[in-house]
Write an enzyme that holds these catalytic residues in place. Structure first.
Site, short mmCIF file in Angstrom:
data_model
loop_
_atom_site.label_atom_id
_atom_site.label_comp_id
_atom_site.label_asym_id
_atom_site.label_seq_id
_atom_site.Cartn_x
_atom_site.Cartn_y
_atom_site.Cartn_z
N ASN A 167 36.56 11.77 -13.45
CA ASN A 167 36.19 10.63 -14.28
C ASN A 167 34.91 9.94 -13.81
OD1 ASN A 167 37.09 9.30 -12.00
ND2 ASN A 167 39.02 8.64 -12.90
N ARG A 205 36.60 -0.74 -6.06
CA ARG A 205 37.93 -1.27 -5.78
C ARG A 205 37.84 -2.78 -5.68
NH1 ARG A 205 39.59 2.51 -7.77
NH2 ARG A 205 40.82 4.22 -6.89
N GLN A 229 47.08 -4.40 -8.62
CA GLN A 229 47.10 -3.95 -10.01
C GLN A 229 48.51 -3.58 -10.40
OE1 GLN A 229 42.52 -2.31 -10.43
NE2 GLN A 229 44.18 -0.95 -10.95
N HIS A 289 41.68 -1.88 -15.59
CA HIS A 289 41.16 -0.67 -14.92
C HIS A 289 41.10 0.51 -15.90
CE1 HIS A 289 41.23 1.69 -10.86
NE2 HIS A 289 40.34 2.16 -11.71
P1 NAD Z 1 32.18 9.87 -3.64
O1 NAD Z 1 33.07 10.35 -2.56
O2 NAD Z 1 31.37 10.87 -4.39
O3 NAD Z 1 31.16 8.78 -3.10
C1 NAD Z 1 31.49 7.77 -2.20
C2 NAD Z 1 30.24 7.44 -1.40
O4 NAD Z 1 30.52 6.30 -0.61
C3 NAD Z 1 29.81 8.55 -0.45
O5 NAD Z 1 28.47 8.92 -0.71
C4 NAD Z 1 29.98 7.93 0.94
O6 NAD Z 1 28.98 8.37 1.85
C5 NAD Z 1 29.80 6.45 0.61
N1 NAD Z 1 30.40 5.55 1.59
C6 NAD Z 1 31.67 5.53 2.06
N2 NAD Z 1 31.82 4.52 2.93
C7 NAD Z 1 30.62 3.89 3.02
C8 NAD Z 1 30.15 2.77 3.78
N3 NAD Z 1 30.97 2.11 4.60
N4 NAD Z 1 28.86 2.40 3.63
C9 NAD Z 1 28.03 3.08 2.79
N5 NAD Z 1 28.43 4.15 2.05
C10 NAD Z 1 29.71 4.54 2.16
O7 NAD Z 1 33.12 9.06 -4.62
P2 NAD Z 1 32.90 8.67 -6.15
O8 NAD Z 1 33.51 9.71 -7.03
O9 NAD Z 1 31.48 8.30 -6.36
O10 NAD Z 1 33.85 7.40 -6.23
C11 NAD Z 1 33.59 6.26 -5.43
C12 NAD Z 1 34.75 5.29 -5.52
O11 NAD Z 1 34.83 4.78 -6.85
C13 NAD Z 1 36.14 5.93 -5.27
O12 NAD Z 1 36.44 5.97 -3.89
C14 NAD Z 1 37.04 5.01 -6.03
O13 NAD Z 1 37.49 3.96 -5.20
C15 NAD Z 1 36.15 4.43 -7.12
N6 NAD Z 1 36.53 4.98 -8.46
C16 NAD Z 1 36.88 4.08 -9.43
C17 NAD Z 1 37.24 4.55 -10.67
C18 NAD Z 1 37.61 3.61 -11.79
O14 NAD Z 1 38.29 4.04 -12.72
N7 NAD Z 1 37.18 2.37 -11.75
C19 NAD Z 1 37.26 5.93 -10.94
C20 NAD Z 1 36.83 6.80 -9.94
C21 NAD Z 1 36.48 6.31 -8.69
#
Ligand code: NAD
Length: 385
Positions: A147, A285, A314, A333
Site C-alpha cells: 500500500n 504512526r 486505534q 486510518h
Molecule cells: P520503509 O521500510 O520502506 O521505509 C522506512 C524508512 O525509515 C527507511 O528508509 C529507514 O531507513 C527509515 N528510518 C527508520 N528509522 C529511522 C530513524 N530513526 N531516523 C531516520 N530514518 C529512519 O517503509 P515504508 O513502506 O516507507 O513505510 C514507512 C512507515 O509508514 C511504516 O513503518 C508504517 O509505520 C507506515 N505506514 C503507514 C500506512 C498507512 O496506512 N497510513 C501504510 C503503510 C505504512
C-alpha cells in the site's frame, strides 16, 4: 492443522457493499523498485472488492478450510472478554492490520502459547511487541509495498488540502455559503515552498517523486542516503537529522516506522524550532507525534495545519483531541487500505501463509522478525541503534 486468528476492521455501517463505484481496478505489473507483486498460487476473490473488513476475510476462508485449517475472523479486539483474547491462547497464527490493530502486547504474547507467526495484512508491525516476538522466536511478516503508493498519494492529497485550505472551502459549499474572503484567508500555493520528508523509504521516496513537479524545494533525512543520481534529479537537500531538517522547511511529511527512536519525536521542543505557519502530514504512526504538543502548537499558530491518518490508540476514542483541534485534516486510518491495496495485501497474506504451510522461506522483503532477531525489511527499517 493450524488455527488462524484474523482481526479485521468492522464491515461498512450500511452493510457489505452490494455494488462498487467502479467496475474494475487498474492492473499494475510490479512495484516501482522492481519488487514482484504478491505471487500466491491462487486467489479466491475479485480484486477491487472489499476484503479488509470482517466479511471480506481477506479472501482466505476457502483456501484455509480446504487445507483443513481453522479460520476465526473478528473485529472484537479490546479487553479480556473480546473474541480476540478468548481465541488467542490456542491460535497458531495471528493476522492483524495497522488500521484496526490487534495489539500483541507482552502480556497477550505470554498468553499466546501456541503462536508462531504474526502477519500484518498491510505495512507497519509496531502493534506487535517486537522485542517480545524476538525473545519468543516468533516470525513477524508484513506485505511490504502493498500500500506504499496509496499512502504516498494520500500524503500529497493532504499536503495540498492543508496548504490550499481545501476542507473549510468544501464546507462553505455544503453549507450553502459563498464568502470568497472567508474561503481564502488561509489559502496558499504550495509552489515555492520548502518541503521536507522524514524517512525516505518506499513511501517517503514516492512522496518526494510525486511532489517534485509542484515547483517546491525538496529536503529529506533518513538513516540511509538515497542514490546520488536521485538526489540530483529531484534536487534534494539531505539533512543529517530531523532537527536540522525541520528548521528549513514549510511542510514536513513523516514516513518512519514507530520505534523507540521515533516515538514522541514530534515534541514541543522540536515543533518550536519550525517556521511559524508550517504544516505537518504524518501518515506513519500517531505515536511518532506527542499528541498534546500537536494540539498546543496548532492552537498557538506556530503550526498552520496538521494532517495524516494515524492515531494512538486505534480506533481513536470519540474525545481524542485531534478530532477537534484547529486546522487539522485528519482521516481515519485509510491511506493504506484502498480497494486496490486490499487486493494486494490479501494476496500477499495468502502468499506468506502458503510459504509457511509448505515450509518454504518467506520472501525476505516481507520479514520483520525471524529466528530470534530482526530480519529482511525489519533489519533495514526497524532495528534501532
Ligand atoms: P520503509 O521500510 O520502506 O521505509 C522506512 C524508512 O525509515 C527507511 O528508509 C529507514 O531507513 C527509515 N528510518 C527508520 N528509522 C529511522 C530513524 N530513526 N531516523 C531516520 N530514518 C529512519 O517503509 P515504508 O513502506 O516507507 O513505510 C514507512 C512507515 O509508514 C511504516 O513503518 C508504517 O509505520 C507506515 N505506514 C503507514 C500506512 C498507512 O496506512 N497510513 C501504510 C503503510 C505504512
Amino acid at each position: 492443522m493450524a488455527k488462524v486468528l484474523c482481526v479485521l476492521y468492522p464491515d461498512p455501517t450500511s452493510g457489505f457493499p452490494p455494488t462498487y463505484a467502479r467496475d474494475s481496478v487498474p492492473v499494475i505489473e510490479n512495484y516501482p523498485n522492481g519488487q514482484l507483486l504478491p505471487t500466491p498460487e491462487g486467489i479466491d476473490f475479485v480484486p477491487g472488492e472489499m476484503l479488509g473488513s470482517v466479511s471480506g476475510e481477506l479472501g482466505l476462508r476457502k483456501f484455509l478450510e480446504a487445507a483443513g485449517h481453522t479460520l476465526v475472523v473478528t473485529s472484537d479486539k479490546e479487553g479480556p472478554d473480546s473474541v480476540f483474547e478468548r481465541e488467542l491462547p490456542d491460535a497458531d497464527i495471528v493476522i492483524s492490520q495497522p488500521f484496526w490493530p490487534a495489539y500483541l502486547t507482552p502480556d497477550r504474547l505470554a498468553k499466546a502459547e501456541k503462536l508462531k507467526l504474526a502477519i500484518t495484512a498491510g505495512i507497519g508491525s509496531d502493534h506487535v511487541d517486537l522485542a517480545s516476538a524476538i525473545d519468543r522466536g516468533l516470525t513477524v511478516a508484513e506485505v511490504t509495498y502493498s500500500n506504499s503508493i496509496g499512502v504516498a498519494e494520500h500524503t500529497v492529497m493532504q499536503v495540498l488540502a492543508l496548504v490550499r485550505d481545501y476542507i473549510p472551502q468544501y464546507k462553505i459549499v455544503v453549507e450553502g455559503g459563498w464568502n470568497i474572503a472567508d474561503a481564502v484567508k488561509r489559502s496558499y500555493d504550495l509552489e515555492g515552498m520548502d518541503v521536507g520528508v522524514f524517512a525516505a523509504g518506499r513511501i517517503g521516496r514516492a512522496v518526494l517523486e510525486r511532489l517534485a513537479p509542484f515547483g517546491v524545494r525538496l529536503h529529506y533525512t533518513d538513516r540511509y542516503r538515497l542514490p546520488a543520481e536521485l538526489e540530483e534529479s529531484l534536487g534534494l537537500t539531505f539533512h543529517e537529522d530531523i532537527e536540522s531538517l525541520v528548521k528549513e522547511i514549510d511542510v514536513l511529511t513523516v514516513h518512519a516506522p514507530l520505534t523507540n527512536e521515533t516515538e514522541g519525536l514530534l515534541s514541543d521542543e522540536l515543533l518550536s524550532t519550525m517556521r511559524r505557519g508550517s504544516y505537518i502530514v504524518n501518515p506513519a504512526r500517531g505515536a511518532i507525534a506527542n499528541r498534546d504538543a500537536i494540539v498546543r502548537t496548532l492552537e498557538s499558530g506556530r503550526l498552520a495545519g496538521y494532517a495524516g491518518d494515524v492515531w494512538f490508540p486505534q480506533p481513536a476514542p470519540a474525545d481524542h483531541p485531534w478530532r477537534s483541534m484547529p486546522n487539522h485534516g485528519m482521516t481515519p486510518h485509510t491511506s493504506g487500505t484502498s480497494l486496490q491495496s486490499q487486493a494486494r495485501y490479501a494476496a500477499g497474506t495468502r502468499e506468506i501463509l502458503e510459504s509457511w504451510f509448505a515450509g518454504r522461506d518467506i520472501r525476505p522483503e516481507y520479514l520483520i522478525v525471524e529466528g530470534g532477531g530482526y530480519a529482511g525489511t525489519g533489519a533495514h527499517s526497524y532495528e534501532t541503534r
